[in-house]
Design an enzyme around this catalytic site. Structure first.
Site, PDB file in Angstrom:
ATOM      1  N   TYR A 159       0.886  -1.183   0.000  1.00  0.00           N
ATOM      2  CA  TYR A 159       0.000   0.000   0.000  1.00  0.00           C
ATOM      3  C   TYR A 159       0.909   1.213   0.000  1.00  0.00           C
ATOM      4  CZ  TYR A 159      -3.761   2.995   2.037  1.00  0.00           C
ATOM      5  OH  TYR A 159      -4.705   3.951   2.308  1.00  0.00           O
ATOM      6  N   SER A 168       0.269  11.498   8.028  1.00  0.00           N
ATOM      7  CA  SER A 168      -1.106  11.684   8.471  1.00  0.00           C
ATOM      8  C   SER A 168      -1.880  12.556   7.493  1.00  0.00           C
ATOM      9  CB  SER A 168      -1.116  12.350   9.854  1.00  0.00           C
ATOM     10  OG  SER A 168      -0.543  11.500  10.810  1.00  0.00           O
ATOM     11  N   ASP A 279     -11.164   0.941   7.240  1.00  0.00           N
ATOM     12  CA  ASP A 279     -12.221   0.354   8.065  1.00  0.00           C
ATOM     13  C   ASP A 279     -12.091  -1.165   8.097  1.00  0.00           C
ATOM     14  OD1 ASP A 279     -14.948   2.686   7.302  1.00  0.00           O
ATOM     15  OD2 ASP A 279     -13.301   2.769   8.743  1.00  0.00           O
ATOM     16  N   ARG A 282      -8.017  -1.793   9.900  1.00  0.00           N
ATOM     17  CA  ARG A 282      -7.694  -1.424  11.286  1.00  0.00           C
ATOM     18  C   ARG A 282      -8.045  -2.506  12.297  1.00  0.00           C
ATOM     19  NH1 ARG A 282      -8.770   4.987  10.383  1.00  0.00           N
ATOM     20  NH2 ARG A 282      -6.628   5.367   9.668  1.00  0.00           N
ATOM     21  N   GLY A 379      15.889  -6.743  35.557  1.00  0.00           N
ATOM     22  CA  GLY A 379      17.116  -6.598  34.776  1.00  0.00           C
ATOM     23  C   GLY A 379      17.126  -7.523  33.576  1.00  0.00           C
ATOM     24  N   GLU A 402      -0.758   2.807  10.146  1.00  0.00           N
ATOM     25  CA  GLU A 402      -2.183   2.575   9.929  1.00  0.00           C
ATOM     26  C   GLU A 402      -3.020   3.651  10.612  1.00  0.00           C
ATOM     27  OE1 GLU A 402      -2.560  -0.689   8.476  1.00  0.00           O
ATOM     28  OE2 GLU A 402      -4.691  -0.518   8.083  1.00  0.00           O
ATOM     29  N   ALA A 405      -1.905   7.304  16.684  1.00  0.00           N
ATOM     30  CA  ALA A 405      -2.786   7.368  17.848  1.00  0.00           C
ATOM     31  C   ALA A 405      -3.540   8.695  17.864  1.00  0.00           C
ATOM     32  CB  ALA A 405      -1.966   7.204  19.118  1.00  0.00           C
TER      33      ALA A 405
END
Lengths: 422, 254
Positions: A159, A168, A279, A282, A379, A402, A405
Site C-alpha cells: 500500500y 497523516s 475500516d 484497522r 534486569g 495505519e 494514535a
C-alpha cells in the site's frame, strides 16, 4: 455488569442447574431458550482456524523469530509456509481463488500469528492492506489479474501512500500523475512502504488534479502499479526499532507509465478508496497489537511464577500481581474492542467508530503491556536473551502506522460528536 | 482389493497439558482440559493420506470411539485429508472402562464391515500407553500385523514394513488385508490447511453404536487406584569415584 449477572442467575434457575462455574453458566445460557443475541462464542470452524494459526505460530514462527529480528532478513520460508496453509490472503474473495474469510475470522488468525512475531505478521498483513483497495474498488478484470496471482503463488503487495513529507496528512501528498494519451505518467517519492522491496505490485495514490483548490475528494487517483514497471525504484531496506524482519522502504517513481486500465474506479476517486480500506484493515491491526500484548502478558506471568525474591515467587508480591492484573484487564478489553469492530464490518455496517477505537486502544495497550512485561522481568527484561525487550521494540509502531494514535482520536471524536449532533 | 484404509484416531489429553490426578485417586482430571488427537494417530492418518495421494489406495476412513467430542478428532482427520468418518458412540460409564480389548473388537467388526484393505493405528495412545489395540485387532481378525512401522510400502497385495525393534530395524513382508501401527519416525504429520478445514465440514461422519456391531463392551479390568509418581528427591554430590561407589552400595543399588 449487575444486569448481566442477574440475567445469568435467572437463566440458571430456569434451567434448574446450580451455577458452579462461569463455564457452566455460559453453557446454560447458550442452551436455554432465552438467547441473549450477543454472543462471545466462536463457531467450531472459527476454533479450528484459530487452532491451526496458533499451532503454526507457536511451532514454526516462535523458534525462528529472534534470529529474524537480529538479522532483519525477510522471513520468506515462513511466509511461504503460511501461504501454503491458507493463512495469508484471507480477505481475497473465493471467486479469485482466496478464502473469502470474514473480517472476524481473519482477525482471529492475525492475533495468533502476531503472538509469535509481529514482524512476520506485519509482512503478511501488509498484503491485506495493499489488496483492500482492489477488493473494495477494483473491477472484475483488475481483481482477476491482481488478486488472482496472489493465490497462485506466494506473492507480496504493498500500500503505497505515505511520503517523506506527508503521513497523516494524506491530502498533502506530492506524487503527481499526469494523463498522457492512454497512460498516466507518475513522478514522486513514497516512504515507509511495508513490503516495498518485496512487492509484486503496489496500490498507489497520486494527485491527478493539479489545482490546489480542488477538494481532496476529487483530486487523487488510485492506481495498481506492477513493481517491475520501468522507473519504479525501491530504496534501501530501512533499519527500524522493531518488527525488524518486515521490509520497509522508500520508493521513487520516475516517469512511470501506468495504463489507464489500472485506474481504480476512475480519475479523482482515489482518496475515498485509500481511506475506505482502513475500516477493513484497522481491526486486524488491532488484533495484531492484542496478540503482542497477550504474548507479553504470558511471558511476564510465567516469569513471575518462577522468579523468587524475598523468599517467594514474585507473583506472590502484590506489587507484581497488580501489574499483571492491569495487564490482563487491558489485553481482554483490547480483544473485545477488535472483535466488535470486525463483527460490525462483517454485518455490513460502517464500522469507522469501532475500528478507530480498537486500533487506538490496542496500540496503546500493546505498548503499556510490553513495557510492563519488561518491568516484571527486571534486569533480565532489558536483555536480549529474554523475549520481552523485543516485544517492547515491536510494540511502538502500533501507535504510529495505519493511522497514528492522534489521528485515531481525531476520527473517534468526529464520529462521537457526529452521533450527538444528529 | 477394496482400496479402502481404516484409520483409528483417539481423542486424548493434549501432550502439553500438565496432568493432575483427581482428589479421589480414581483417575486423572479431564473436565475442561485441552484434548487433541493422539500424536501417533496423527502419524497414522498422515500415512493413509499419503498412500491415497500416491494413488495406491482409494479411500481413507477415520474411526473414533468415544463421546460426542470424539467427532472433533474425526474432523481433524478429515481436515488432514481423510474422506469420511465413523463415530462409534461410547459414553458415560462405558467410556470410562473403554480399553484396548473393547476397541479392538469394534475395529475388527468395522474392518470386516467396510471391507478394509488396511487398518492403520497409532502404536499406542499417550494417555494409557497400552500398545495393545493394533495387535489385538489383528489377532481377532486373524490378519497379519506390521507394528512399530517406521516405513511402509505397498506392492500389489503385499506390504513391506520396516519395524523399529529393540535391536534396530526389522523388515517384513506381509499380505493384505493387514493391520499396521505407526511409530514416531514413519512420517511428519501435515498441518490441516485452512481450505481443507472448510472442506472437511462437508465430509460425512456416520454414527454407529457398539451394539450395532455386536460388540460387548464389558471390561475385564477394574482400576483400583491412580496416583502421582513419587516426588523426585534432591540428589547428593560426591567428591570422588570411591565416594560414588560407596554411596551406591550404601543405598543397596549395587
Amino acid at each position: 455488569m449487575k444486569m448481566l449477572l442477574n440475567k445469568v442467575f435467572r437463566a440458571g434457575l430456569r434451567s434448574g442447574i446450580r451455577l458452579q462455574s462461569s463455564a457452566a453458566a455460559n453453557a446454560a445460557l447458550s442452551s436455554s431458550n432465552g438467547s441473549l443475541g450477543f454472543s462471545f462464542e466462536l463457531t467450531d470452524q472459527q476454533k479450528e482456524f484459530q487452532q491451526l494459526a496458533r499451532r503454526f505460530a507457536r511451532e514454526e514462527i516462535i523458534p525462528v523469530a529472534p534470529a529474524y529480528d537480529k538479522s532483519g532478513e525477510y522471513p520468506v520460508p515462513l511466509i511461504r509456509k503460511a501461504w501454503e496453509l491458507g493463512l495469508v490472503n484471507g480477505h481475497i474473495p473465493q471467486e479469485y481463488g482466496g478464502m473469502g474469510l470474514s473480517n472476524f475470522d481473519s482477525c482471529l488468525i492475525t492475533e495468533e500469528l502476531a503472538y509469535a512475531c509481529t514482524g512476520v505478521q506485519t509482512a503478511m498483513e501488509a498484503n491485506s492492506l495493499g489488496q483492500m483497495p482492489v477488493i473494495l474498488a477494483g473491477n472484475d478484470a483488475q481483481k482477476r489479474k491482481y488478486l488472482g496471482r496472489m493465490t497462485e503463488e506466494p506473492l507480496m503487495c504493498a500500500y503505497c501512500v505515505t511520503e517523506p513529507g506527508a503521513g497523516s496528512d494524506v491530502a498533502n501528498i506530492q506524487t503527481r500523475a499526469v494523463k498522457v494519451g492512454d497512460e498516466y505518467v507518475v513522478n514522486g517519492q513514497k516512504m515507509w512502504i511495508t513490503n516495498g522491496g518485496k512487492a509484486n505490485w503496489y496500490f498507489l495514490l497520486a494527485r491527478t488534479n493539479p489545482d490546489p483548490k480542488c477538494p481532496a475528494s476529487k483530486a487523487f487517483t488510485g492506481f495498481i502499479v506492477d513493481a517491475d514497471t520501468p522507473g519504479v525504484t525501491p530504496g534501501r531496506k530501512e533499519m527500524n526499532m522493531g518488527q525488524r524482519c518486515s521490509d520497509t522502504r522508500g520508493i521513487t517513481f520516475e516517469d512511470v507509465r501506468i495504463p489507464k486500465e489500472n485506474v481504480l474506479i476512475g480519475e479523482g476517486a482515489g482518496f475515498k478508496i485509500a481511506m475506505g480500506a482502513f475500516d477493513n484493515t484497522r481491526p486486524p491491526v488491532a488484533a495484531g497489537a492484542t496478540g503482542l500484548a497477550q504474548r507479553a502478558l504470558d511471558e511476564a506471568t510465567n516469569y513471575a511464577l518462577e522468579r523468587k525474591t524475598f523468599g517467594r515467587a514474585i507473583a506472590d508480591h502484590q506489587a507484581v500481581s497488580f501489574i499483571l492484573a492491569e495487564m490482563a484487564m487491558k489485553v481482554e478489553l483490547a480483544r473485545m474492542a477488535y472483535q466488535r469492530s470486525a463483527w460490525e464490518v462483517d454485518q455490513g455496517r460502517r464500522n469507522t467508530y469501532y475500528a478507530s477505537i480498537a486500533k487506538a486502544f490496542a496500540g496503546d495497550v500493546a505498548n503499556q503491556v510490553a513495557t510492563d512485561a519488561v518491568q516484571v522481568f527486571g534486569g533480565n527484561g532489558f536483555n536480549s536473551e529474554y523475549p520481552v525487550e523485543k516485544l517492547m521494540r515491536d510494540a511502538k509502531i502500533y501507535q504510529i502506522y495505519e493511522g497514528t494514535a492522534q489521528i485515531q482520536r481525531i476520527i473517534i471524536a468526529r464520529e462521537h460528536l457526529g452521533r450527538f449532533k444528529k | 482389493m477394496s482400496g479402502r484404509v481404516l484409520v483409528g484416531v483417539k481423542r486424548v489429553i493434549d501432550y502439553a497439558v500438565k496432568i493432575r490426578v483427581k482428589p479421589d485417586n480414581s483417575g486423572v482430571v479431564t473436565d475442561g482440559v485441552k484434548h487433541s488427537m493422539n500424536p501417533f494417530c496423527e502419524i497414522a492418518v498422515e500415512e493413509a493420506v499419503k498412500l491415497k495421494e500416491k494413488k495406491l489406495i482409494k479411500e481413507v476412513v477415520a474411526v473414533s470411539c468415544g463421546p460426542q467430542q470424539s467427532q472433533e478428532t474425526i474432523r481433524t482427520a478429515l481436515a488432514m485429508g481423510a474422506d469420511r468418518g465413523i463415530h462409534v458412540e461410547v459414553a458415560g460409564k462405558d467410556y470410562e472402562t473403554l480399553g484396548p480389548l473393547q476397541v479392538s473388537k469394534i475395529m475388527a467388526a468395522l474392518a470386516k464391515k467396510e471391507d478394509a484393505q488396511l487398518l492403520i493405528l497409532g502404536k499406542q495412545a499417550i494417555d494409557d500407553d497400552c500398545n495393545q489395540t493394533g495387535q489385538m485387532t489383528a489377532a481377532l481378525l486373524d490378519w497379519p500385523q506390521g507394528t512399530f512401522a517406521s516405513e511402509v510400502s505397498l506392492d500389489g497385495d503385499k506390504v513391506k514394513v520396516v519395524r523399529e525393534i529393540d535391536g534396530g530395524l526389522e523388515t517384513i513382508k506381509i499380505s493384505t488385508p493387514a493391520v499396521l501401527t505407526a511409530d514416531l519416525r514413519l512420517n511428519t504429520p501435515r498441518y490441516a490447511t485452512l481450505p481443507n478445514i472448510m472442506k472437511a465440514k462437508k465430509k460425512k461422519i456416520a454414527n454407529v453404536k457398539p451394539a450395532d456391531l455386536g460388540v460387548d463392551l464389558t471390561s475385564r479390568l477394574e482400576v483400583l487406584k491412580v496416583e502421582e509418581p513419587p516426588q523426585r528427591e534432591a540428589g547428593v554430590k560426591v567428591e570422588t569415584v570411591e565416594d560414588l561407589v560407596g554411596k551406591l552400595k550404601e543405598t543397596g543399588r549395587i
